[in-house]
Design a protein around this motif. Structure first.
Motif, PDB file in Angstrom:
ATOM      1  N   GLY A  59       0.874  -1.137   0.183  1.00 43.83           N
ATOM      2  CA  GLY A  59       0.148  -0.218   0.213  1.00 43.83           C
ATOM      3  C   GLY A  59       0.985   1.270   0.029  1.00 43.83           C
ATOM      4  O   GLY A  59       0.318   2.377  -0.723  1.00 43.83           O
ATOM      5  N   THR A  60       1.973   1.233   0.666  1.00 44.48           N
ATOM      6  CA  THR A  60       2.757   2.290   0.705  1.00 44.48           C
ATOM      7  C   THR A  60       3.385   2.398  -0.673  1.00 44.48           C
ATOM      8  O   THR A  60       3.375   3.859  -1.160  1.00 44.48           O
ATOM      9  N   ASP A 169      -6.156   7.039  -0.597  1.00 45.94           N
ATOM     10  CA  ASP A 169      -5.719   5.849   0.121  1.00 45.94           C
ATOM     11  C   ASP A 169      -6.591   4.907   0.580  1.00 45.94           C
ATOM     12  O   ASP A 169      -7.095   5.261   1.860  1.00 45.94           O
ATOM     13  N   LYS A 200      -4.565  -6.748   3.772  1.00 47.34           N
ATOM     14  CA  LYS A 200      -5.142  -6.344   4.855  1.00 47.34           C
ATOM     15  C   LYS A 200      -6.412  -7.112   5.277  1.00 47.34           C
ATOM     16  O   LYS A 200      -6.147  -8.501   5.354  1.00 47.34           O
TER      17      LYS A 200
HETATM   18  C1  LIG Z   1      -4.388   3.636   5.689  1.00 40.14           C
HETATM   19  C2  LIG Z   1      -3.285   2.802   5.405  1.00 40.14           C
HETATM   20  N1  LIG Z   1      -2.789   3.080   4.038  1.00 40.14           N
HETATM   21  C3  LIG Z   1      -1.522   2.511   3.640  1.00 40.14           C
HETATM   22  C4  LIG Z   1      -0.915   1.746   4.241  1.00 40.14           C
HETATM   23  C5  LIG Z   1       0.218   0.855   3.793  1.00 40.14           C
HETATM   24  O1  LIG Z   1       0.297  -0.208   3.465  1.00 40.14           O
HETATM   25  P1  LIG Z   1       1.468  -1.503   3.367  1.00 40.14           P
HETATM   26  O2  LIG Z   1       1.546  -1.866   4.882  1.00 40.14           O
HETATM   27  O3  LIG Z   1       0.822  -2.498   2.488  1.00 40.14           O
HETATM   28  O4  LIG Z   1       2.516  -0.548   3.017  1.00 40.14           O
HETATM   29  C6  LIG Z   1      -1.640   1.111   5.888  1.00 40.14           C
HETATM   30  C7  LIG Z   1      -0.840   0.071   6.338  1.00 40.14           C
HETATM   31  O5  LIG Z   1      -1.305  -0.155   7.277  1.00 40.14           O
HETATM   32  C8  LIG Z   1      -2.659   1.747   6.185  1.00 40.14           C
HETATM   33  O6  LIG Z   1      -3.239   1.349   7.273  1.00 40.14           O
END
Ligand SMILES: Cc1ncc(COP(=O)(O)O)c(C=O)c1O
Length: 339
Positions: A59-60, A169, A200
């Protein structure tokens, strides 16, 4: 086995998901030849009524690619002050895009159109160019709160009137859709780009999808490569995503019901000062007395329940695919016995 309520990222693939992964057809995705990734991307784009999608490792990375595509160095990105893109992505807005954040204090992580319109910089050489607004839905640190679609529509209007891009996001967007009954295409119509996590609540071991118009995704594909996120036979992982989109969305309602049960047990306890409204799968509550969160987390750990103290006096529980109704019974009974 401890009952792990630290995050919905701790899930392991189910046997059926593993079967789907093991039988995936794969190819070199940097050549665009992984059939399973192509299916996943097409599926996600179709769900949101958008033109294209890009499978990313996290997600990042999805969020950071979107920010990079929507901004130029020296620009300003508007977001809530506890937004993941600002607080938990390692300073990525500055590091990857050379942009700065303009943060707003929202309500449980949600900002309004009126707030956005107040912070758009004038066209003045002294000022950073405001180019992007990012929203988070559900809001992680807002206790899994959901946006009102009408307010997002107003934010969209402010963005369109001021030539700003709007990114979502949507790490837990499916939780919001299931909780509110809002539709994925409604989101596709409002945003310039959307990132959705597979790793998630949907229970995949890895992955996120960035969704948007075809030209944006072509640019994003280039940025993903530069960020080192070009993967090869990742169809084994993408097969988990296809499986999750087909099988793990509706069941999020169980996670939400489990969260509400835990919250109602907490509500009766004297040591709980307050609980954020529980709309989805996240419960954030405040315990009496500073520094108590760590102690409470330790007492829970002794009963085989894992939770994260997210500040000196706040604890977060997150329900997910690997938390059964029986586990929730146990959590409730442990809470009932705590003083
Ligand atoms: C709201 C939100 N956005 C983005 C992310 C990032 O996801 P990732 O852990 O896959 O990088 C998270 C991770 O917990 C999150 O809670």
């Amino acid at each position: 086995m401890p009952i792990d309520l630290r995050s919905d990222t701790v899930t392991r693939p189910t046997p059926a998901m593993l079967d789907a992964m093991m039988s995936a057809k794969v190819g070199d995705d940097v050549f665009g030849e992984d059939p399973t990734i192509n299916i996943l991307e097409a599926m996600a784009a179709r769900m949101f009524g958008m033109e294209a999608a890009l499978y990313c490792p996290s997600g990042t990375m999805s969020n950071q690619i979107a920010i990079k595509c929507h901004t130029q160095p020296g620009d300003e990105v508007v977001c809530e002050k506890i937004a993941h893109v600002y607080v938990y992505e390692g300073g990525g807005i500055a590091f990857n895009s050379g942009s700065q954040a303009r943060t707003l204090e929202g309500n449980l992580g949600r900002i309004t159109a009126a707030q956005v319109s107040m912070v758009i910089n004038p066209d003045d050489v002294h000022r950073a160019r405001t180019s992007l607004v990012t929203l988070e839905n559900t809001c992680n640190r807002g206790g899994g709160s959901c946006y009102d679609l009408e307010e997002i529509g107003k934010i969209r209007q402010v963005c369109s009137d001021n030539q700003l891009k709007l990114h979502l996001d949507g790490a837990r967007l499916f939780n919001a859709l299931v909780a509110t009954g809002q539709s994925a295409p409604a989101y596709g119509r409002l945003f310039d780009s959307i990132s959705v996590c597979l790793n998630k609540g949907l229970g995949c071991p890895i992955g996120s999808i960035l969704i948007g118009p075809a030209a944006f995704i072509r640019h994003a594909r280039r940025v993903r490569k530069v960020f080192g996120g070009g993967m090869r036979q990742a169809g084994f992982m993408a097969a988990a995503g296809v499986y999750a989109l087909e099988n793990h969305i509706d069941r999020l309602a169980h996670d939400h019901a489990h969260a509400r049960r835990i919250a109602s047990a907490l509500e009766k306890k004297k040591f709980v000062r307050s609980i954020m409204p529980v709309e989805t799968n996240i419960i954030i509550f405040e315990v009496e007395g500073d520094g108590c969160a760590k102690q409470l987390a330790q007492r829970l750990r002794e009963k085989d329940i894992l939770a994260i103290p997210i500040s000196a006096n706040q604890i977060r529980f997150v329900t997910h695919l690997d938390i059964s109704a029986e586990m929730v019974d146990k959590v409730v009974s442990v809470i009932e016995q705590l003083n």
